[in-house]
Design an enzyme around this catalytic site. Structure first.
Site, PDB file in Angstrom:
ATOM      1  N   ASP A  87       0.771 -14.448   4.284  1.00 10.55           N
ATOM      2  CA  ASP A  87      -0.556 -13.863   4.457  1.00 10.55           C
ATOM      3  C   ASP A  87      -1.582 -14.937   4.801  1.00 10.55           C
ATOM      4  O   ASP A  87      -1.573 -16.038   4.234  1.00 10.55           O
ATOM      5  CB  ASP A  87      -0.952 -13.157   3.160  1.00 10.55           C
ATOM      6  N   GLU A 104       1.191 -14.541   9.390  1.00  5.92           N
ATOM      7  CA  GLU A 104       0.014 -13.785   9.818  1.00  5.92           C
ATOM      8  C   GLU A 104      -1.004 -14.810  10.314  1.00  5.92           C
ATOM      9  O   GLU A 104      -1.672 -15.474   9.525  1.00  5.92           O
ATOM     10  CB  GLU A 104      -0.587 -12.968   8.670  1.00  5.92           C
TER      11      GLU A 104
END
Length: 524
Positions: free
Chosen positions: A202, A254
């Site tokens: 993330d 990401e």
């Protein structure tokens, strides 16, 4: 699938709170996912990526992690996760877990210890604590803005401030500290040892910060916290861990980096295996824009021999049916970013065509739960049910991302549509008109979105394996590509397109041998 399965996998994203509820408390859980593994196997996916299932106060949907080595009681237990990973493997489905390295929860033991310690203590060195500016330190240490809007600094009782690029409940870690690095390396090993096939990282481009934390208004170059060169050493160390297993694990980033050359640096052979392609998701429904994105994406990945990824939606963005049903089809985090009416029939036609386009492209495919059902964004959630911090930090002007996180409809003609037991209230309310969109309603309908995805994913695996190329004679407004001896045509022009060839699959009804507007077809 080969050892490099991730190069062309179909990966399904599960948002655990909203997938299926196994214990009847209104919140999706791991038991619910285990019960639906046959559904995922029949759908035809190769892996499932789970949004965070760790213990969390849920200040940001689980992205505020209090313990990376356990499972939140909302979702089950650590043995439940181990059973899920093993049972999914028995269905031929790999498991990808979410790792959130930029920050932790303010309930994490490290941050609690930092708050209890004095300024300048070793405990505070794990985070970014600073003195404030102004006569009494009453002003934040710099002029940065939170990713959720507003100031990314919060002042504590002793007068210091701590940095949080997201919500105040998500203090940023100091990645210059060796303990932060070794801790995350051990977290990777913890889940890899339990059978996880990989991790999704993330906010992977935000970890490293300029130690001086300079003002952004100064025009600092390089950027003080985005895409800094220091990041690559971190991911090289992670890749060494991933490669140390007999069946190498996969790193998926990401990364929001607009510069294609800098984006590709994360995909060098000793760093990440793949990264999300947000440029494609962000393009409007326009043939020239989509082709430009495809060409740019493939060109960026080619020098490092990394596979591209293709995605139409995720837990952070407006659902595809709604976005493509607007006159303005640009990317939007939330449903109401653009004040334009939504034509859901148009949106579904385009979403079906877009599904065939993305499935035909070379590389890995990501499918967000509910896209295979054609779910729209829920734009009228009652204000007292909203939970996304984006809504609250905007002062209520932004509805946030809850509209794409509404629990899935499985069966029946009224809420909760089999998501949880009748009588239990789902954690977010479902619309009253979703009965035609349930799995049960679409299961045996040859014209349904679910059937389109099941058929497309099967043909993608068996038929669309050849080299990629564009047809040079395509009319304006038409995307025409080849995968070996299969052609994919997507008609974004205003006129029907004559067809020639054996139809393998079409996103909509063909009329008199012609491909209508906003329709796609695969031809042999």
């Amino acid at each position: 699938m080969s050892e490099q399965w991730w190069r062309n996998a179909a990966i399904y994203q599960v948002y655990p709170r909203s997938f299926a509820d196994g214990n009847g408390d209104g919140t999706g859980d791991l038991a619910g996912v285990r019960a639906k593994l046959p559904y995922l196997a029949e759908l035809g996916v190769d892996a499932v990526w789970f949004n965070p299932w760790y213990p969390s106060p849920m200040a940001d949907g689980g992205y505020d992690v209090a313990d990376y080595r356990d499972v939140d009681p909302l979702f089950g237990t650590l043995p439940d996760a181990e059973k899920l990973i093993a049972e999914a493997a028995g269905h031929g489905i790999r498991t990808i877990v979410d790792v959130v390295p930029n920050h932790v929860s303010d309930r994490h033991p490290w941050f609690r210890a930092a708050l209890a310690a004095a300024p300048g203590s070793p405990e505070r060195e794990l985070f970014h604590f600073r003195e404030g500016r102004g006569e009494s330190g009453e002003l934040p240490p710099n002029d940065w803005r939170s990713e959720f809007g507003g100031c990314p600094w919060t002042r504590v009782e002793d007068g210091q401030w701590y940095l949080h690029l997201f919500a105040a409940a998500q203090p940023d870690l100091n990645w210059d500290h060796p303990l932060v690095r070794t801790e995350h390396e051990e977290i990777l090993r913890f889940w890899f040892d339990r059978g996880a096939a990989g991790v999704r990282i993330d906010s992977a481009g935000l970890l490293a910060k300029d130690p001086a934390l300079p003002d952004l208004a100064d025009g600092t170059d390089p950027h003080p916290y985005l895409d800094r060169d220091d990041l690559h050493a971190i991911y090289r160390s992670w890749r060494a861990i991933a490669d140390s297993y007999a069946q190498p694990r996969v790193l998926i980033g990401e990364i929001w980096v607009p510069d294609a050359e800098r984006f590709a640096r994360y995909l060098r052979p000793d760093e990440m295996h793949t990264a999300f392609n947000f440029d494609f998701l962000a393009r409007p429904w326009d043939a020239a824009e989509l082709r430009a994105s495809i060409d740019t994406t493939l060109a960026a990945h080619a020098p490092v021999d990394a596979p591209a990824t293709w995605v139409l939606a995720n837990h952070d963005v407006t659902r595809t049916v709604t976005r493509y049903g607007r006159a303005d089809t640009r990317f939007a985090f939330t449903a109401k970013t653009f004040d334009t009416p939504t034509d859901l029939d148009l949106g579904r036609r385009r979403a079906r065509a877009a599904a065939l386009l993305t499935m035909a492209l070379p590389g890995a495919l990501y499918l967000y739960q509910g896209e295979e059902l054609g779910l729209p964004e829920v734009e009228d959630l009652p204000l007292d049910t909203l939970q996304d911090p984006m809504h609250f930090r905007s002062g209520g002007t932004d509805p946030g991302r809850d509209g794409c996180r509404v629990p899935l409809p499985w069966s029946g003609d009224h809420p909760p549509y089999g998501f949880t037991r009748d009588g239990a209230a789902p954690w977010l309310p479902q619309p009253a008109d979703w009965a035609p969109l349930t799995v049960e309603a679409q299961q045996h309908d040859p014209a349904s979105m679910l059937t389109l995805y099941r058929t497309g994913l099967r043909l993608r695996r068996t038929e669309l394996r050849g080299p990629f190329g564009w047809d040079t004679d395509a009319p304006e407004g038409v995307l025409a590509l080849r995968r070996g001896d299969v052609r994919c045509l997507v008609n974004l022009s205003a006129a029907p397109l004559p067809l020639d060839g054996e139809v393998l699959l079409a996103s909509g009804e063909l009329t008199d041998g012609r491909l209508p507007t906003d329709t796609a077809v695969w031809l042999r």
